[in-house]
Each structure stands twice: as C-alpha cells, then as structure tokens.
Design an enzyme around this catalytic site. Sequence first.
Site, PDB file in Angstrom:
ATOM      1  N   ASP A  40       0.856  -1.181   0.000  1.00 56.77           N
ATOM      2  CA  ASP A  40       0.000   0.000   0.000  1.00 56.77           C
ATOM      3  C   ASP A  40       0.896   1.236   0.000  1.00 56.77           C
ATOM      4  O   ASP A  40       2.111   1.137   0.121  1.00 56.77           O
ATOM      5  CB  ASP A  40      -0.976  -0.022   1.179  1.00 56.77           C
TER       6      ASP A  40
ATOM      7  N   ASP B  47      -8.165  -7.508   0.870  1.00 58.46           N
ATOM      8  CA  ASP B  47      -7.239  -7.712   1.988  1.00 58.46           C
ATOM      9  C   ASP B  47      -7.944  -7.258   3.254  1.00 58.46           C
ATOM     10  O   ASP B  47      -8.834  -6.407   3.206  1.00 58.46           O
ATOM     11  CB  ASP B  47      -5.943  -6.898   1.809  1.00 58.46           C
TER      12      ASP B  47
ATOM     13  N   CYS C  72     -11.600 -29.664   7.707  1.00 53.42           N
ATOM     14  CA  CYS C  72     -10.638 -28.623   7.311  1.00 53.42           C
ATOM     15  C   CYS C  72      -9.246 -29.238   7.211  1.00 53.42           C
ATOM     16  O   CYS C  72      -8.846 -30.054   8.046  1.00 53.42           O
ATOM     17  CB  CYS C  72     -10.644 -27.482   8.331  1.00 53.42           C
TER      18      CYS C  72
ATOM     19  N   CYS D 253      -6.336 -27.427   7.158  1.00 51.39           N
ATOM     20  CA  CYS D 253      -5.290 -26.492   7.590  1.00 51.39           C
ATOM     21  C   CYS D 253      -4.344 -27.187   8.576  1.00 51.39           C
ATOM     22  O   CYS D 253      -4.685 -28.238   9.133  1.00 51.39           O
ATOM     23  CB  CYS D 253      -5.911 -25.250   8.221  1.00 51.39           C
TER      24      CYS D 253
ATOM     25  N   CYS E 237      -6.072 -27.910  12.052  1.00 50.33           N
ATOM     26  CA  CYS E 237      -7.156 -28.899  12.083  1.00 50.33           C
ATOM     27  C   CYS E 237      -6.679 -30.313  11.746  1.00 50.33           C
ATOM     28  O   CYS E 237      -7.300 -31.294  12.163  1.00 50.33           O
ATOM     29  CB  CYS E 237      -8.272 -28.490  11.129  1.00 50.33           C
TER      30      CYS E 237
ATOM     31  N   HIS F 152      -5.249 -21.236  10.822  1.00 50.11           N
ATOM     32  CA  HIS F 152      -6.578 -21.728  10.448  1.00 50.11           C
ATOM     33  C   HIS F 152      -7.377 -20.641   9.735  1.00 50.11           C
ATOM     34  O   HIS F 152      -7.992 -20.902   8.680  1.00 50.11           O
ATOM     35  CB  HIS F 152      -7.354 -22.215  11.675  1.00 50.11           C
TER      36      HIS F 152
END
Length: 375
Positions: free
Chosen positions: A89, A271, A309, A311, A314, A340
Amino acid sequence: MYKLIKKDGNAKRGEFHTVHGVIQTPVFMNVGTAAAIKGAVSTEDLEAIGTQVELSNTYHLHVRPGDQVVKKMGGLHKFMSWDRPILTDSGGFQVFSLAGLRKIREEGVCFHSHVDGKKIFMGPEESMQIQSSLASTIAMAFDECAPSRADRSYVQASVERTTRWLERCRAEMTRLNSLEDTINKEQLLFGINQGAVYEDIRIDHAKRIAEMDLPGYAIGGLAVGETHEEMYQIIEAVIPHLPVEKPTYLMGVGTPANILEAVERGVDFFDCVYPGRNGRHGHVYTNQGKRNLFNARYELDERPIEEGCKCPACRRYSRAYIRHLLKAKEMLGMRLCVLHNLYFYNHMMEEIREAIEAGTYQEYKKRKLSGMEKK
C-alpha cells in the site's frame, strides 16, 4: 496482464499476470504489515495455506527497518524469502489512521513517526520511491482516505487532490522503472477511487482515473465507519465506471460475508486484518460461524476447529488443546488460530473461483452465508 476467464452475473473469474507469477482471482491477500504475518507465521506457512499474494505496508517499512535497508537486501521478495506476488500500500491509509500525527498539503503529508516521533514527509513521489525500493509487484498510488462522514466540500477537494497525486505517482513510477538500479522494473501501479459515501463524487472520480489506463484500480475509503449497506451501494455505483478488463481491489475488506457480497458486485482483490487479528484473540472462522475458543465448552472438545478442514491446525490438534494454549498464553495457540483463519479465507476464495467458473455463484453464496449464520 488481466485475463477475464468467466463472468457469472457481475462476479468475475480472472487471472492477473505479473512478473512474480499469475494471480488467480478473486483473491484474498494475506496482510503482513511489516513483511511478516503477525502470529509467528513463516513464509513456508504462507505457501502451505495457499497464499497467492502477500501485502506489506509502505509507511511501516519506511519507518522500520527503512526502505533503503530493504533495497540493499535485494528487495522485499528476497528480504522475506517470498517469490510470489507482493502488493504494497502507499502510506495513504496512514493519512487517515494517524490523523493526530499528520498535516496534509498539496505537496504531500507531514507525519510524526508512531515509533519515535521523528518527522516524516511523504508525497506521491516519495511513496513511489519507497515502494520502488521495496520492489513490490504492485504499488498503490498515494491518496488521502477521507473519513466516510466528512463534509462534502472537504471530500470533493480531497478527491481532486488525490487525482493530481495519482498523475504524479504515474509519472514518478515511469521514471523509476527506467532507472538502471531499480530492482523491479516491471512494478505495476494501481489507482485508488475515493469519495467517502458520496456516490456522484465516487462515480466522477472513477471515470477520471479509468481514463488513465492503469494496470488495476482500487476502491478505497470503505470499511472506515459507514454501514455495510452503504459500502455495498458505493461498490455498485463505482464498479460500472471502472474497466471490466482490469482488476478491481476493495481495500481493507473484510468479513467473509463482505467478501461474498463484493465478489457478486465485481470485485477481484481483497485484503483485511480480520483473520489474523481475530485468530490472535482465539476467534476462529468456520462454515458454521465464528467460534471463540476461550469458551469453556471447548475444554474437553476433542474435535478440530472445523471437521474436514485441511489447515495445519485442524489436521493435528483439538479444540481442547488449542484452548489450553490460548489460556496459558502459549504463542503456539495464537499461531494455530491465525493459520486456520488464513487457510479458511484462502480456501473460501478457491471455492468462489470454482463457483463462478461453474456458473453457480449465487447458489454457493447463499449456501455459504446460510451456514456461517448458524450459532
């Protein structure tokens, strides 16, 4: 650079080709303000959870460690060992968020550093120079993010100045990309639409910046105090006046519901700090709504955060164990929750892309929202 693959209503499925790789859109960019995701998340972690784009903050990296340090280290990609796209940015949001520490004039903005109080001046040229030193894939134009409830006359004058600043940004980036010692000579500039909650000012500004034929466009100044309904109305008003064959980036947004609604209206890039910030406080996103892992009900819960999940959290750990880590203030608990949440966002964007390609986005959105509204 941008290839529109499929439209489902106004929802767009595309590819954005950059010097650091192809970005599949719609995309959620993972926020690493100071060239790192808060919560002890490594570059390897980002790769493992499907991160396409990392986002860093121009102002914060200018303050610490200094953009010249990053340039001497070979640019942001080399510095943080990340070879996929990076968006920086412009420092423009700090014009809004550091209102008590800055003074705006035509040349640019005078800040006082939030770290040590040191005086900093940043205008369009300085912002482009810093971002060129960082060597990001995509650089954002320097703008003023006016408060959503600001007086109309103030917003009008601010937007006109932001347009003049955009012209200066473009000229400076063209110059910088031609220099021999510039690390990324293919750096891309996105312009930013502003105008608070005034639709006519927003539309006029969108038309003016669209004429500049930039690689991409952002809608800024939202999620800063207006209602969700007002935000959606502004998006609907602005999108038709930005080129459909270029990516559109909704800055700083948002919740999973915000993203689903904005994709439906034609937004490509997102974002937000929510997944990281909420994760650091034990709040995790699931397809059955948001969970607070500090709650006593999870003390003996052997299930993962979300069943099914994939991830890193998990696949291996229980709600009970992660709750214990959080309660004991062990950093691993925070890290697992952040991983996660970022995986949840990145995976949701995959599902969104698949649904648009299949022409079933409306059904997907309805099903996803219905599930997340459960308690």
